[in-house]
Design a protein around this motif. Sequence first.
Motif, PDB file in Angstrom:
ATOM      1  N   ASN A   1       6.101  -3.909   4.929  1.00 10.20           N
ATOM      2  CA  ASN A   1       5.523  -5.247   5.013  1.00 10.20           C
ATOM      3  C   ASN A   1       6.671  -6.209   5.286  1.00 10.20           C
ATOM      4  N   GLY A   2       6.854  -6.546   6.550  1.00  8.24           N
ATOM      5  CA  GLY A   2       8.016  -7.357   6.921  1.00  8.24           C
ATOM      6  C   GLY A   2       9.274  -6.520   6.761  1.00  8.24           C
ATOM      7  N   GLY A   3      10.237  -7.016   6.027  1.00  6.82           N
ATOM      8  CA  GLY A   3      11.474  -6.276   5.788  1.00  6.82           C
ATOM      9  C   GLY A   3      11.445  -5.503   4.487  1.00  6.82           C
ATOM     10  N   LEU A   4      10.325  -5.514   3.776  1.00  6.23           N
ATOM     11  CA  LEU A   4      10.228  -4.855   2.470  1.00  6.23           C
ATOM     12  C   LEU A   4       9.164  -3.761   2.487  1.00  6.23           C
ATOM     13  N   TRP A   5       9.167  -2.939   1.447  1.00  5.61           N
ATOM     14  CA  TRP A   5       8.149  -1.903   1.247  1.00  5.61           C
ATOM     15  C   TRP A   5       7.236  -2.372   0.122  1.00  5.61           C
ATOM     16  N   GLY A   6       5.933  -2.376   0.393  1.00  7.57           N
ATOM     17  CA  GLY A   6       4.957  -2.785  -0.608  1.00  7.57           C
ATOM     18  C   GLY A   6       4.083  -1.631  -1.030  1.00  7.57           C
ATOM     19  N   GLY A   7       3.740  -1.605  -2.297  1.00 14.75           N
ATOM     20  CA  GLY A   7       2.846  -0.573  -2.807  1.00 14.75           C
ATOM     21  C   GLY A   7       1.394  -0.979  -2.640  1.00 14.75           C
ATOM     22  N   LYS A   8       0.556  -0.022  -2.256  1.00 13.13           N
ATOM     23  CA  LYS A   8      -0.895  -0.248  -2.167  1.00 13.13           C
ATOM     24  C   LYS A   8      -1.591   0.849  -2.931  1.00 13.13           C
ATOM     25  N   VAL A   9      -2.658   0.488  -3.628  1.00 12.05           N
ATOM     26  CA  VAL A   9      -3.444   1.465  -4.378  1.00 12.05           C
ATOM     27  C   VAL A   9      -4.877   1.447  -3.875  1.00 12.05           C
ATOM     28  N   LEU A  10      -5.501   2.622  -3.891  1.00 14.04           N
ATOM     29  CA  LEU A  10      -6.941   2.736  -3.625  1.00 14.04           C
ATOM     30  C   LEU A  10      -7.585   2.711  -4.997  1.00 14.04           C
ATOM     31  N   ALA A  11      -8.216   1.619  -5.336  1.00  8.25           N
ATOM     32  CA  ALA A  11      -8.745   1.434  -6.683  1.00  8.25           C
ATOM     33  C   ALA A  11     -10.074   0.694  -6.647  1.00  8.25           C
ATOM     34  N   ASP A  12     -10.811   0.832  -7.743  1.00 11.17           N
ATOM     35  CA  ASP A  12     -12.074   0.083  -7.844  1.00 11.17           C
ATOM     36  C   ASP A  12     -11.940  -0.998  -8.870  1.00 11.17           C
TER      37      ASP A  12
END
Length: 91
Positions: free
Chosen positions: A80-91
């Motif tokens: 994400n741009g110059g950084l790494w972002g965490g994403k979760v598949l969640a409810d």
Amino acid sequence: MRISHFLAGTAVGAALLLGGAVAAPAQAATAPTDSRSASAAAAATWQWTGEYFSAESACWARESYFMAASNVYDYNCVRNGGLWGGKVLAD
């Protein structure tokens, strides 16, 4: 003629009997699905964790933390741009 009808009827009856006997165990062998996890996973969406890292390895190091939550089904690191972002598949 009567004998051939009798044998034909017996063969058909035996085939139906065997067909029914084979189908019953196959149906019993299927495990029931957990309705809560199946419906929850279907309703889950990808969401940012709000944490950003300069290195991809640091992002992946947080995976076990998020996967420990009962409503999280998957984790991914996304540039994400110059950084790494965490994403979760969640409810």
